[in-house]
Design a protein around this motif. Structure first.
Motif, mmCIF file in Angstrom:
data_model
loop_
_atom_site.group_PDB
_atom_site.id
_atom_site.type_symbol
_atom_site.label_atom_id
_atom_site.label_comp_id
_atom_site.label_asym_id
_atom_site.label_seq_id
_atom_site.Cartn_x
_atom_site.Cartn_y
_atom_site.Cartn_z
ATOM 1 N N ILE A 260 4.677 2.410 -5.465
ATOM 2 C CA ILE A 260 5.991 1.847 -5.145
ATOM 3 C C ILE A 260 5.905 0.902 -3.949
ATOM 4 C CG2 ILE A 260 6.754 3.759 -3.647
ATOM 5 C CD1 ILE A 260 9.556 3.379 -4.772
ATOM 6 N N THR A 261 5.067 1.250 -2.972
ATOM 7 C CA THR A 261 4.930 0.400 -1.789
ATOM 8 C C THR A 261 4.197 -0.890 -2.130
ATOM 9 O OG1 THR A 261 4.800 2.418 -0.456
ATOM 10 C CG2 THR A 261 4.175 0.370 0.603
ATOM 11 N N ALA A 262 3.093 -0.769 -2.869
ATOM 12 C CA ALA A 262 2.292 -1.945 -3.202
ATOM 13 C C ALA A 262 3.061 -2.905 -4.094
ATOM 14 C CB ALA A 262 0.991 -1.509 -3.888
ATOM 15 N N ILE A 313 -19.121 0.713 0.803
ATOM 16 C CA ILE A 313 -18.306 1.196 1.931
ATOM 17 C C ILE A 313 -17.393 2.360 1.578
ATOM 18 C CG2 ILE A 313 -18.343 -1.086 3.007
ATOM 19 C CD1 ILE A 313 -15.477 -1.523 2.065
ATOM 20 N N GLY A 314 -17.317 2.717 0.290
ATOM 21 C CA GLY A 314 -16.473 3.838 -0.106
ATOM 22 C C GLY A 314 -15.082 3.405 -0.521
ATOM 23 N N LYS A 315 -14.429 4.273 -1.262
ATOM 24 C CA LYS A 315 -13.127 3.960 -1.853
ATOM 25 C C LYS A 315 -12.053 3.715 -0.797
ATOM 26 C CE LYS A 315 -11.917 7.180 -4.663
ATOM 27 N NZ LYS A 315 -12.023 7.943 -5.915
ATOM 28 N N LYS A 316 -11.915 4.643 0.131
ATOM 29 C CA LYS A 316 -10.851 4.517 1.141
ATOM 30 C C LYS A 316 -11.085 3.333 2.064
ATOM 31 C CE LYS A 316 -8.682 9.034 1.717
ATOM 32 N NZ LYS A 316 -8.367 10.097 2.685
ATOM 33 N N ALA A 449 1.532 1.182 3.155
ATOM 34 C CA ALA A 449 0.577 1.495 2.081
ATOM 35 C C ALA A 449 -0.735 2.038 2.647
ATOM 36 C CB ALA A 449 0.314 0.252 1.239
ATOM 37 N N MET A 450 -1.189 1.506 3.787
ATOM 38 C CA MET A 450 -2.417 1.994 4.414
ATOM 39 C C MET A 450 -2.275 3.459 4.830
ATOM 40 S SD MET A 450 -3.513 -1.315 6.731
ATOM 41 C CE MET A 450 -5.081 -0.649 7.274
ATOM 42 N N PHE A 451 -1.120 3.812 5.351
ATOM 43 C CA PHE A 451 -0.889 5.208 5.735
ATOM 44 C C PHE A 451 -0.869 6.110 4.499
ATOM 45 C CE2 PHE A 451 2.297 8.615 6.115
ATOM 46 C CZ PHE A 451 1.677 9.397 7.080
ATOM 47 N N ILE A 452 -0.224 5.658 3.434
ATOM 48 C CA ILE A 452 -0.111 6.483 2.220
ATOM 49 C C ILE A 452 -1.486 6.752 1.611
ATOM 50 C CG2 ILE A 452 0.746 6.510 -0.160
ATOM 51 C CD1 ILE A 452 3.212 4.953 0.879
#
Length: 475
Positions: A260-262, A313-316, A449-452
């Motif tokens: 929803i945020t993106a 670098i990984g998913k997150k 979105a970064m926090f979520i």
């Protein structure tokens, strides 16, 4: 050994199958993204609707979706059409979707709010009939996480190829539109933002939609569903499973709120781009198209690299880096457009900012689709039910909620700041409102979105273990 792996659901796909699957998203971009990006602009500048009335309509349509999407998700999971559990709907829903999307851009009832409601509500309902089962196809092709990453990269590459065409709409319309006097240049030019161009909009939309339907047929022909519920399990699926799954599946909740945020960010920004280039920058249809192309071209460059980036670098960290890059690009754009520079230099700087912003946005919003099969599998692991249709209906609700904000927020902001479609120039307050829609509001949404996404817990290693346990349990 490879055959043994495939017998446990870890299927490898051919490149034709990958491209075939991706063509389904390209098709939906040609049809639905054209509506998402251009319909508000068409309504206000060509069809003759008030921005506030259009914003309310977009909100109403999304409220209808909240009721309709769970019904479709349940229907898709329960039924087993003879052409395939999920892929059949590409045809069954694709035919009315194509027709109604074309009618959304018909000016036969110019200014009629009733006509706009009927066509837009109908089109949105038919889009659900295509999009929910299409999303479920991904998880039905294989359990292999590396294969799903490749599938998602191919899908996003093709989706953004379609988006590149969609953002060329001003140029295509200019081929069919009558020429009018441009008060700025004093020359006769093809205008895409006046009522006189109504026929050109209709013709262009018809071309896009027919091409989109042909791609849906190709997608249908190449998808082979092999990881699905059997008919006995399907019979027990209920609408209430949607919300039960939402509350017991934490990764699904995280992904839903990220969606929803993106998509709020994407929709607000995309809906405002045409206004930004027309009024803040004073660009021609050619320059507007070039600027909007730069909102898509980075995907063609970077999406094929996503599997390697994720591995490095990984998913997150890939999400954090890409979203941070996008925010930096928006800050650049906010500064550049207000500098007192020669027009050519200012436009060049804006294009650089657009490329940087879009590179970050497209990597994050492209790869997030690879997380949908993961939350479906996690739900299967915890409950024994692989309800792909219902999960995609739920993500669809949040995706459309984001799209709703994308339609509602620009319309209301334009109404508040006094935007006048009939005026060739806008007040400083209106120009600042458009700038907030392009840069400031999207940047704030990306920070959220970064926090979520920081709360998402399903690593690749964890998913591989879950999939192996499911296959062992099923065996």
């Amino acid at each position: 050994m490879a055959n043994n792996n495939e017998s446990r659901g870890f299927y490898k796909l051919s490149w034709l199958q990958r491209i075939g699957f991706g063509s389904g998203d390209m098709a939906q971009n040609l049809i639905y993204q054209t509506v998402s990006i251009w319909l508000l602009f068409f309504y206000t500048n060509v069809f003759g609707l008030d921005p506030g009335a259009a914003a309310v309509m977009f909100l109403v349509v999304r409220l209808v979706d909240v009721i309709w999407d769970p019904i479709v998700g349940t229907l898709v999971d329960k039924k087993n059409p003879k052409w395939g559990k999920y892929r059949s709907w590409l045809i069954l829903g694709g035919i009315p979707l194509t027709a109604l999307a074309i009618l959304c851009f018909w000016n036969g009832f110019s200014g009629s709010l009733i006509y706009a409601y009927v066509t837009y509500v109908g089109m949105s309902m038919c889009y659900t009939l295509v999009n929910v089962p299409y999303g479920a196809i991904n998880s039905s092709l294989t359990r292999d996480t590396d294969e799903i990453t490749i599938l998602t990269s191919v899908r996003m590459f093709m989706a953004n190829s379609g988006a590149l065409i969609v953002k060329s709409l001003p140029l295509v319309i200019a081929l069919f539109a009558p020429k009018v006097l441009n008060p700025t240049t004093g020359k006769m030019e093809a205008a895409y933002n006046t009522p006189e161009a109504a026929g050109a909009w209709f013709t262009t939309m018809a071309i896009f939609c027919v091409a989109g339907f042909a791609l849906l047929v190709f997608c249908f022909s190449q998808c082979k569903e092999r990881v699905v519920m059997d008919e006995k399990e399907s019979a027990n699926v209920k609408v209430s499973d949607l919300w039960m799954e939402f509350f017991r599946n934490k990764p699904l909740r995280v992904l839903a709120f990220f969606f929803i945020t993106a998509f709020s960010m994407l929709s607000v920004s995309n809906a405002a781009d045409a206004y930004f280039m027309t009024y803040n920058v004073g660009a021609t249809p050619l320059l507007t198209t070039l600027f909007m192309w730069l909102g898509t071209i980075p995907a063609l460059i970077f999406m094929p690299l996503v599997p390697a980036i994720k591995k490095a670098i990984g998913k997150k960290n890939m999400f954090y880096a890409s979203l941070g890059i996008a925010i930096f690009g928006m800050a650049m754009m906010y500064v550049f457009v207000q500098l007192n520079l020669p027009q050519t230099l200012r436009f060049t700087l804006l294009c650089m900012a657009q490329f940087i912003k879009s590179a970050g946005v497209l990597i994050a919003t492209g790869y997030m689709w690879a997380l949908v099969p993961e939350v479906i599998t996690y739900g299967e692991y915890t409950t024994g039910k692989r309800i792909a249709g219902i999960v995609n209906a739920l993500t669809g609700i949040f995706f459309k909620a984001g799209m709703a904000l994308g339609g509602v927020v620009p319309g209301f902001v334009l109404a508040i700041v006094g935007f006048q479609a009939a005026s060739a120039s806008q007040t400083p307050m209106a120009l600042q409102g458009i700038l907030w829609l392009v840069c400031v509001i999207p940047a704030l949404l990306l920070l959220l979105a970064m926090f979520i996404i920081s709360k998402y817990e399903l690593t690749d290693e964890k998913m591989d273990q879950i999939n192996k346990e499911i296959e062992a349990r099923n065996a």
